[in-house]
Design a protein around this motif. Sequence first.
Motif, mmCIF file in Angstrom:
data_model
loop_
_atom_site.group_PDB
_atom_site.id
_atom_site.type_symbol
_atom_site.label_atom_id
_atom_site.label_comp_id
_atom_site.label_asym_id
_atom_site.label_seq_id
_atom_site.Cartn_x
_atom_site.Cartn_y
_atom_site.Cartn_z
ATOM 1 N N LEU A 95 0.840 -1.202 0.000
ATOM 2 C CA LEU A 95 0.000 0.000 0.000
ATOM 3 C C LEU A 95 0.873 1.249 0.000
ATOM 4 O O LEU A 95 0.624 2.224 -0.705
ATOM 5 C CB LEU A 95 -0.920 -0.004 1.227
ATOM 6 C CG LEU A 95 -1.808 1.224 1.394
ATOM 7 C CD1 LEU A 95 -2.817 1.308 0.266
ATOM 8 C CD2 LEU A 95 -2.529 1.220 2.734
ATOM 9 N N CYS A 96 1.938 1.196 0.798
ATOM 10 C CA CYS A 96 2.870 2.308 0.916
ATOM 11 C C CYS A 96 3.550 2.598 -0.426
ATOM 12 O O CYS A 96 3.707 3.749 -0.817
ATOM 13 C CB CYS A 96 3.912 1.943 1.953
ATOM 14 S SG CYS A 96 4.382 3.279 2.988
ATOM 15 N N LEU A 97 3.942 1.534 -1.128
ATOM 16 C CA LEU A 97 4.545 1.694 -2.453
ATOM 17 C C LEU A 97 3.594 2.435 -3.384
ATOM 18 O O LEU A 97 3.981 3.370 -4.085
ATOM 19 C CB LEU A 97 4.851 0.325 -3.062
ATOM 20 C CG LEU A 97 6.238 -0.268 -2.901
ATOM 21 C CD1 LEU A 97 6.306 -1.584 -3.650
ATOM 22 C CD2 LEU A 97 7.303 0.674 -3.428
ATOM 23 N N LEU A 98 2.337 2.005 -3.378
ATOM 24 C CA LEU A 98 1.325 2.621 -4.226
ATOM 25 C C LEU A 98 1.180 4.108 -3.899
ATOM 26 O O LEU A 98 1.201 4.968 -4.778
ATOM 27 C CB LEU A 98 -0.012 1.899 -4.038
ATOM 28 C CG LEU A 98 -1.222 2.535 -4.713
ATOM 29 C CD1 LEU A 98 -1.086 2.435 -6.218
ATOM 30 C CD2 LEU A 98 -2.510 1.863 -4.272
ATOM 31 N N LEU A 114 -13.993 -2.538 -9.437
ATOM 32 C CA LEU A 114 -14.187 -1.299 -10.203
ATOM 33 C C LEU A 114 -14.375 -0.099 -9.278
ATOM 34 O O LEU A 114 -13.833 0.966 -9.513
ATOM 35 C CB LEU A 114 -15.413 -1.425 -11.124
ATOM 36 C CG LEU A 114 -15.269 -2.334 -12.338
ATOM 37 C CD1 LEU A 114 -16.526 -2.248 -13.204
ATOM 38 C CD2 LEU A 114 -14.047 -1.929 -13.160
ATOM 39 N N PHE A 115 -15.159 -0.308 -8.212
ATOM 40 C CA PHE A 115 -15.411 0.816 -7.307
ATOM 41 C C PHE A 115 -14.152 1.207 -6.533
ATOM 42 O O PHE A 115 -14.048 2.314 -6.027
ATOM 43 C CB PHE A 115 -16.550 0.483 -6.333
ATOM 44 C CG PHE A 115 -17.914 0.568 -6.959
ATOM 45 C CD1 PHE A 115 -18.382 1.778 -7.470
ATOM 46 C CD2 PHE A 115 -18.728 -0.545 -7.061
ATOM 47 C CE1 PHE A 115 -19.627 1.870 -8.057
ATOM 48 C CE2 PHE A 115 -19.979 -0.468 -7.647
ATOM 49 C CZ PHE A 115 -20.430 0.735 -8.146
ATOM 50 N N PHE A 116 -13.204 0.274 -6.416
ATOM 51 C CA PHE A 116 -11.980 0.576 -5.683
ATOM 52 C C PHE A 116 -10.899 1.222 -6.550
ATOM 53 O O PHE A 116 -9.996 1.873 -6.034
ATOM 54 C CB PHE A 116 -11.413 -0.698 -5.041
ATOM 55 C CG PHE A 116 -11.883 -0.912 -3.634
ATOM 56 C CD1 PHE A 116 -11.553 -0.007 -2.650
ATOM 57 C CD2 PHE A 116 -12.643 -2.010 -3.292
ATOM 58 C CE1 PHE A 116 -11.977 -0.186 -1.342
ATOM 59 C CE2 PHE A 116 -13.085 -2.203 -1.989
ATOM 60 C CZ PHE A 116 -12.748 -1.292 -1.023
ATOM 61 N N VAL A 117 -10.988 1.006 -7.863
ATOM 62 C CA VAL A 117 -9.900 1.452 -8.750
ATOM 63 C C VAL A 117 -9.527 2.940 -8.616
ATOM 64 O O VAL A 117 -8.347 3.265 -8.623
ATOM 65 C CB VAL A 117 -10.214 1.089 -10.219
ATOM 66 C CG1 VAL A 117 -9.321 1.835 -11.174
ATOM 67 C CG2 VAL A 117 -10.024 -0.402 -10.419
ATOM 68 N N PRO A 118 -10.507 3.869 -8.454
ATOM 69 C CA PRO A 118 -10.091 5.277 -8.378
ATOM 70 C C PRO A 118 -9.081 5.567 -7.261
ATOM 71 O O PRO A 118 -8.308 6.510 -7.363
ATOM 72 C CB PRO A 118 -11.410 6.013 -8.116
ATOM 73 C CG PRO A 118 -12.448 5.138 -8.690
ATOM 74 C CD PRO A 118 -11.971 3.739 -8.475
ATOM 75 N N SER A 119 -9.062 4.752 -6.212
ATOM 76 C CA SER A 119 -8.119 5.010 -5.125
ATOM 77 C C SER A 119 -6.702 4.669 -5.538
ATOM 78 O O SER A 119 -5.740 5.084 -4.895
ATOM 79 C CB SER A 119 -8.499 4.191 -3.890
ATOM 80 O OG SER A 119 -8.314 2.818 -4.155
ATOM 81 N N ALA A 120 -6.546 3.900 -6.629
ATOM 82 C CA ALA A 120 -5.208 3.482 -7.034
ATOM 83 C C ALA A 120 -4.603 4.408 -8.076
ATOM 84 O O ALA A 120 -3.400 4.395 -8.291
ATOM 85 C CB ALA A 120 -5.261 2.058 -7.582
ATOM 86 N N ILE A 138 -12.227 10.503 -3.648
ATOM 87 C CA ILE A 138 -12.615 9.973 -2.339
ATOM 88 C C ILE A 138 -13.637 8.854 -2.438
ATOM 89 O O ILE A 138 -13.876 8.152 -1.463
ATOM 90 C CB ILE A 138 -13.160 11.082 -1.406
ATOM 91 C CG1 ILE A 138 -14.412 11.719 -1.977
ATOM 92 C CG2 ILE A 138 -12.094 12.105 -1.138
ATOM 93 C CD1 ILE A 138 -14.896 12.906 -1.172
ATOM 94 N N SER A 139 -14.232 8.661 -3.643
ATOM 95 C CA SER A 139 -15.353 7.721 -3.745
ATOM 96 C C SER A 139 -14.969 6.308 -3.291
ATOM 97 O O SER A 139 -15.740 5.654 -2.595
ATOM 98 C CB SER A 139 -15.874 7.690 -5.183
ATOM 99 O OG SER A 139 -14.881 7.159 -6.038
ATOM 100 N N ALA A 140 -13.756 5.860 -3.663
ATOM 101 C CA ALA A 140 -13.372 4.490 -3.319
ATOM 102 C C ALA A 140 -13.260 4.316 -1.807
ATOM 103 O O ALA A 140 -13.624 3.271 -1.270
ATOM 104 C CB ALA A 140 -12.053 4.136 -3.979
ATOM 105 N N PHE A 141 -12.759 5.353 -1.127
ATOM 106 C CA PHE A 141 -12.579 5.236 0.317
ATOM 107 C C PHE A 141 -13.926 5.216 1.026
ATOM 108 O O PHE A 141 -14.128 4.485 1.991
ATOM 109 C CB PHE A 141 -11.705 6.373 0.830
ATOM 110 C CG PHE A 141 -10.306 6.280 0.309
ATOM 111 C CD1 PHE A 141 -9.360 5.514 0.964
ATOM 112 C CD2 PHE A 141 -9.948 6.917 -0.860
ATOM 113 C CE1 PHE A 141 -8.078 5.399 0.469
ATOM 114 C CE2 PHE A 141 -8.666 6.806 -1.363
ATOM 115 C CZ PHE A 141 -7.726 6.042 -0.697
ATOM 116 N N THR A 142 -14.865 6.032 0.518
ATOM 117 C CA THR A 142 -16.200 6.027 1.105
ATOM 118 C C THR A 142 -16.848 4.659 0.898
ATOM 119 O O THR A 142 -17.360 4.053 1.830
ATOM 120 C CB THR A 142 -17.072 7.106 0.442
ATOM 121 O OG1 THR A 142 -16.260 8.227 0.154
ATOM 122 C CG2 THR A 142 -18.198 7.515 1.332
#
Lengths: 290, 265
Positions: free
Chosen positions: A217-220, B104-110, B146-150
């Motif tokens: 996670l930290c790397l990301l 898919l819903f998590f991807v924006p956080s990456a 912020i959507s993925a975190f919510t």
Amino acid sequence: MSATAAVRSGAGPRLGGLWVLPPLLLLAALFFYPLALIAGQSLVGDDGAVSLAGYGAVLTGPLFANALWHTIEIAVGATAGCLVLGFVMALLLTFVPIPGGRLIARLIDTFIALPTFLVALAFTFIYGSAGLLNMAAMGATGLSTPPIDFLYSVWGVILAEVTVYTPFIMRPLLASFSLIETAQIEVASSLGAGPWRIIRQVIFPAALPALLAGGSLCLLLTVNEFGVVFFIGAKGVITLPLLIYSKAIEESDYSTACVIAMVNVVLSLSLYALYRTLVARLGGDRAGVV
Amino acid sequence: MLVWSSSGRAWAWGVLLACFFLIYGVPLAIIALASVAGEWNSVLPEKFTFLHYRHAFSGEASAQLRASIATGAIASLVALVAGTWSALALRTIARVPRRVLDMLFFVPSAVPSVSVGLGLLVAFSRPPVLLNGTTAIVIIAHLVLISAFTYGNVSAGLSRLPADVEQIAESLGATPAYRLRRITLPLLAPYLVAAFSLSFAMSMGELGATVMVYPPGWVTLPVGIFALTDRGAVFDGAALTVVLAATTLLVLFGLSRMPSRAVAR
């Protein structure tokens, strides 16, 4: 996990799935459509024809290679620093309990909520060319130029990011440490194992899943970091996000910015896939990583 | 207990406290000190003033504070509704498509924030929808980030709810709407509050995407702070950073006390 599966909508489980469409369409319009346009623009040259020429030109240039190298160097360095510091602090907080330790853990955790550039700004006051340490050093030695200048190198960025992201390692570590039976450690200790041996043979293996998940996670997060690098503003330290910003906003060269953004996105998504895989594989107990 | 001797324990505590104060205490203290520094030409400031705070609460800076709070509140609220909606809807879907959609819903956080900003800039500077230079594009950028975190927070909360309560309500003949309103959402409330707090805090500190898309009329605090420090007004920047951090923490703590004692963890 089992609870989610257990609850099936009573009213039409088949059509119930359609409820997911509105938020999915919103995400598609605001996130995936723009992402697709970045990919599209990165493939279109100045003449409007589709080609990989843009990639060839950008990826072989020295600016890009330099930024990619800095990004990886900073991410790996900062992650390693976070892992060591996070492990030591979480270890001491859990296994050598100090009065007020919970408060310390809470305070470090609140750091996650603060903007990342706060640390970079603070560092310019401490280690900057007109900062506290340089003032002290120049006052003591009579030098006319500031002797401490690591802040404007890769090391300054790494140190700032270690400060910012260590709480992200400590959170899952503290959770996994709290699952270790204290009796286990006391037995090991009464059988004559010293603290180093207990750390090596009992605590570290138990913490490994949390360390791997937290580390990826930290790397990301460090690959994606913008605020810290932007605020320190070292001329020689340009990372991929910074290069995208300067191409798009300062030079209005959107095609180049899109090519670099594609590389950055692919790099980030691979790291994210790694993180999710590690959490899924190792964190049967989810190791406290939500 | 890992260290039994009192000298060893004192040593370990020393290491911990030194780490804590050097790494977290000193940066915070130095920002606070800089925010009240009048003149700073040697190791520590010689003169102190509250002028920087007066600047922080007047004119340009106070408009930036309002813009940041408004952006954070609107984006977090929309993200909360969308995230809760998706998390609830995903429960009714079969296992395999659910995992894909979850991803898919998590991807924006990456995706790096600068690239999210670049994408919005490219997408909404051309027809059919022109948003470049509007306030809306800033809020959309924050919403996406912020959507993925919510969503993650709400769906984590949802998986921890006791399953039987909803089943009992169903067996007693409660309609899905009634069940949602009277059972699921109240049980979920602490997680909703936590999700909102987290996304508000993230939005308040967001810089990468904002700096790509902001129009001159909607400058958020982080962008304003950067502009100040960039032109050398570092003490004003420090005061504004204190205001930003204090506002964020105030909202966090205020919200964490809101609904009964159920918030926990």
